[in-house]
Design a protein around this motif. Structure first.
Motif, PDB file in Angstrom:
ATOM      1  N   ARG A 127     -14.053  -0.940   1.099  1.00  0.00           N
ATOM      2  CA  ARG A 127     -14.475  -1.365  -0.259  1.00  0.00           C
ATOM      3  C   ARG A 127     -13.751  -0.552  -1.674  1.00  0.00           C
ATOM      4  N   GLY A 128     -11.921  -0.269  -1.318  1.00  0.00           N
ATOM      5  CA  GLY A 128     -11.329   0.333  -2.180  1.00  0.00           C
ATOM      6  C   GLY A 128     -11.220   1.327  -2.014  1.00  0.00           C
ATOM      7  N   HIS A 129     -12.115   2.309  -1.123  1.00  0.00           N
ATOM      8  CA  HIS A 129     -12.028   3.696  -1.566  1.00  0.00           C
ATOM      9  C   HIS A 129     -10.813   4.434  -0.167  1.00  0.00           C
ATOM     10  N   LEU A 130     -10.153   5.223  -0.154  1.00  0.00           N
ATOM     11  CA  LEU A 130      -9.585   5.930   0.677  1.00  0.00           C
ATOM     12  C   LEU A 130     -10.224   6.517   1.819  1.00  0.00           C
ATOM     13  N   ILE A 131      -9.658   6.578   3.382  1.00  0.00           N
ATOM     14  CA  ILE A 131     -11.192   7.032   4.303  1.00  0.00           C
ATOM     15  C   ILE A 131     -10.386   7.895   4.898  1.00  0.00           C
ATOM     16  N   GLU A 132     -10.561   9.216   4.837  1.00  0.00           N
ATOM     17  CA  GLU A 132     -10.177  10.165   4.984  1.00  0.00           C
ATOM     18  C   GLU A 132     -11.188  10.970   6.491  1.00  0.00           C
TER      19      GLU A 132
ATOM     20  N   PRO B 112     -14.509 -18.739  16.215  1.00  0.00           N
ATOM     21  CA  PRO B 112     -13.681 -18.632  15.131  1.00  0.00           C
ATOM     22  C   PRO B 112     -12.261 -17.268  14.863  1.00  0.00           C
ATOM     23  N   THR B 113     -11.136 -17.796  14.766  1.00  0.00           N
ATOM     24  CA  THR B 113     -10.308 -16.983  14.608  1.00  0.00           C
ATOM     25  C   THR B 113      -9.984 -16.618  12.993  1.00  0.00           C
ATOM     26  N   GLY B 114     -10.317 -14.689  13.519  1.00  0.00           N
ATOM     27  CA  GLY B 114     -10.365 -13.942  12.321  1.00  0.00           C
ATOM     28  C   GLY B 114      -8.583 -13.616  12.296  1.00  0.00           C
ATOM     29  N   VAL B 115      -8.508 -13.640  10.977  1.00  0.00           N
ATOM     30  CA  VAL B 115      -6.685 -13.185  11.081  1.00  0.00           C
ATOM     31  C   VAL B 115      -6.687 -11.394   9.543  1.00  0.00           C
ATOM     32  N   ALA B 116      -5.637 -10.886   9.746  1.00  0.00           N
ATOM     33  CA  ALA B 116      -5.898  -9.529   9.239  1.00  0.00           C
ATOM     34  C   ALA B 116      -4.221  -9.079   8.465  1.00  0.00           C
ATOM     35  N   GLU B 117      -3.793  -8.541   7.817  1.00  0.00           N
ATOM     36  CA  GLU B 117      -2.609  -7.987   7.806  1.00  0.00           C
ATOM     37  C   GLU B 117      -3.009  -6.890   7.711  1.00  0.00           C
ATOM     38  N   GLU B 118      -2.677  -5.727   8.984  1.00  0.00           N
ATOM     39  CA  GLU B 118      -2.913  -3.752   9.328  1.00  0.00           C
ATOM     40  C   GLU B 118      -0.684  -3.418   9.024  1.00  0.00           C
ATOM     41  N   THR B 119      -1.415  -2.435   8.457  1.00  0.00           N
ATOM     42  CA  THR B 119       0.308  -1.658   8.357  1.00  0.00           C
ATOM     43  C   THR B 119      -0.648  -0.269   9.417  1.00  0.00           C
ATOM     44  N   ARG B 120      -0.157  -0.081  10.295  1.00  0.00           N
ATOM     45  CA  ARG B 120      -0.102   1.199  10.890  1.00  0.00           C
ATOM     46  C   ARG B 120       1.201   2.632  10.876  1.00  0.00           C
TER      47      ARG B 120
ATOM     48  N   VAL C  36      -1.752   7.439  11.651  1.00  0.00           N
ATOM     49  CA  VAL C  36      -2.846   9.119  10.316  1.00  0.00           C
ATOM     50  C   VAL C  36      -2.504   8.385   9.851  1.00  0.00           C
ATOM     51  N   HIS C  37      -2.497   6.836   9.220  1.00  0.00           N
ATOM     52  CA  HIS C  37      -2.482   5.797   8.402  1.00  0.00           C
ATOM     53  C   HIS C  37      -2.821   4.756   8.859  1.00  0.00           C
ATOM     54  N   PHE C  38      -3.628   3.853   8.310  1.00  0.00           N
ATOM     55  CA  PHE C  38      -3.403   2.141   8.155  1.00  0.00           C
ATOM     56  C   PHE C  38      -3.972   1.716   6.842  1.00  0.00           C
ATOM     57  N   HIS C  39      -3.777   0.470   7.173  1.00  0.00           N
ATOM     58  CA  HIS C  39      -4.181  -0.383   5.886  1.00  0.00           C
ATOM     59  C   HIS C  39      -4.301  -1.670   6.728  1.00  0.00           C
ATOM     60  N   ARG C  40      -5.761  -1.693   6.182  1.00  0.00           N
ATOM     61  CA  ARG C  40      -6.141  -3.823   7.005  1.00  0.00           C
ATOM     62  C   ARG C  40      -6.376  -4.842   5.683  1.00  0.00           C
ATOM     63  N   SER C  41      -5.691  -5.442   5.598  1.00  0.00           N
ATOM     64  CA  SER C  41      -6.341  -6.600   4.547  1.00  0.00           C
ATOM     65  C   SER C  41      -6.690  -8.054   5.249  1.00  0.00           C
ATOM     66  N   ILE C  42      -6.962  -8.030   4.447  1.00  0.00           N
ATOM     67  CA  ILE C  42      -7.583  -9.985   4.595  1.00  0.00           C
ATOM     68  C   ILE C  42      -6.866 -10.734   3.316  1.00  0.00           C
ATOM     69  N   PRO C  43      -6.663 -11.461   4.669  1.00  0.00           N
ATOM     70  CA  PRO C  43      -5.593 -12.492   3.755  1.00  0.00           C
ATOM     71  C   PRO C  43      -5.999 -13.014   2.728  1.00  0.00           C
ATOM     72  N   GLY C  44      -5.734 -13.341   0.959  1.00  0.00           N
ATOM     73  CA  GLY C  44      -6.288 -14.280  -0.189  1.00  0.00           C
ATOM     74  C   GLY C  44      -7.611 -13.708  -0.153  1.00  0.00           C
ATOM     75  N   ALA C  45      -8.542 -12.545   0.267  1.00  0.00           N
ATOM     76  CA  ALA C  45      -9.117 -11.169   0.001  1.00  0.00           C
ATOM     77  C   ALA C  45      -8.749 -10.879  -1.142  1.00  0.00           C
TER      78      ALA C  45
END
Ligand code: GLY
Length: 131
Positions: A44-49, A102-110, A122-131
């Motif tokens: 929910r927008g917080h960096l998880i460590e 259904p097929t879910g779609v996410a953009e991931e950077t690892r 060591v780090h990742f970021h997942r976003s849902i397109p259009g969210a």
């Protein structure tokens, strides 16, 4: 850096995703550094460590329905010899209670870092397109 290293890094990302779907905490934790940081919708927008936030999901009872994630269009950017950015689109096929798939779609950077000779997540970021 070699094509072999880039393929290996994409394979490590697939192992992360597979371990999530099979709730294989041992594998997930072995791939991740204990200080893993993350931005993902669940935070929910917080960096998880660290790993405890992620471990919670591995300990939930499985609903037994099939799920699989496919890495689409991966790109690997080496940052020297000991770090790399892997980006891709994640397609997740998940059987629902009503039998639909259904097929879910996410953009991931690892982000991966070689620590003591081993690639660790060591780090990742997942976003849902259009969210
Ligand atoms: N939510 C855990 C992961 O995507 O690595």
């Amino acid at each position: 850096m070699s094509q072999e290293t880039e393929s290996h890094l994409v394979s490590l990302c697939q192992q992360v995703l597979d371990s999530i779907h099979t709730q294989d905490w041992e594998t997930y934790a072995s791939l991740c550094h204990p200080t893993l940081s993350a931005f993902e919708p669940e935070g929910r927008g917080h960096l998880i460590e660290g790993l405890p936030f992620h471990k919670f999901y591995f300990e939930l009872e499985s609903n037994g329905r099939a799920v699989r994630s496919t890495i689409s269009s991966p790109k690997v950017r080496m940052l020297g010899d000991d770090a790399a950015v892997v980006t891709y689109t994640r397609l997740t096929q998940r059987v629902q209670a009503d039998g639909s798939v259904p097929t879910g779609v996410a953009e991931e950077t690892r982000i991966w870092q070689k620590i003591d000779g081993e690639w660790r997540h060591v780090h990742f970021h997942r976003s849902i397109p259009g969210a």
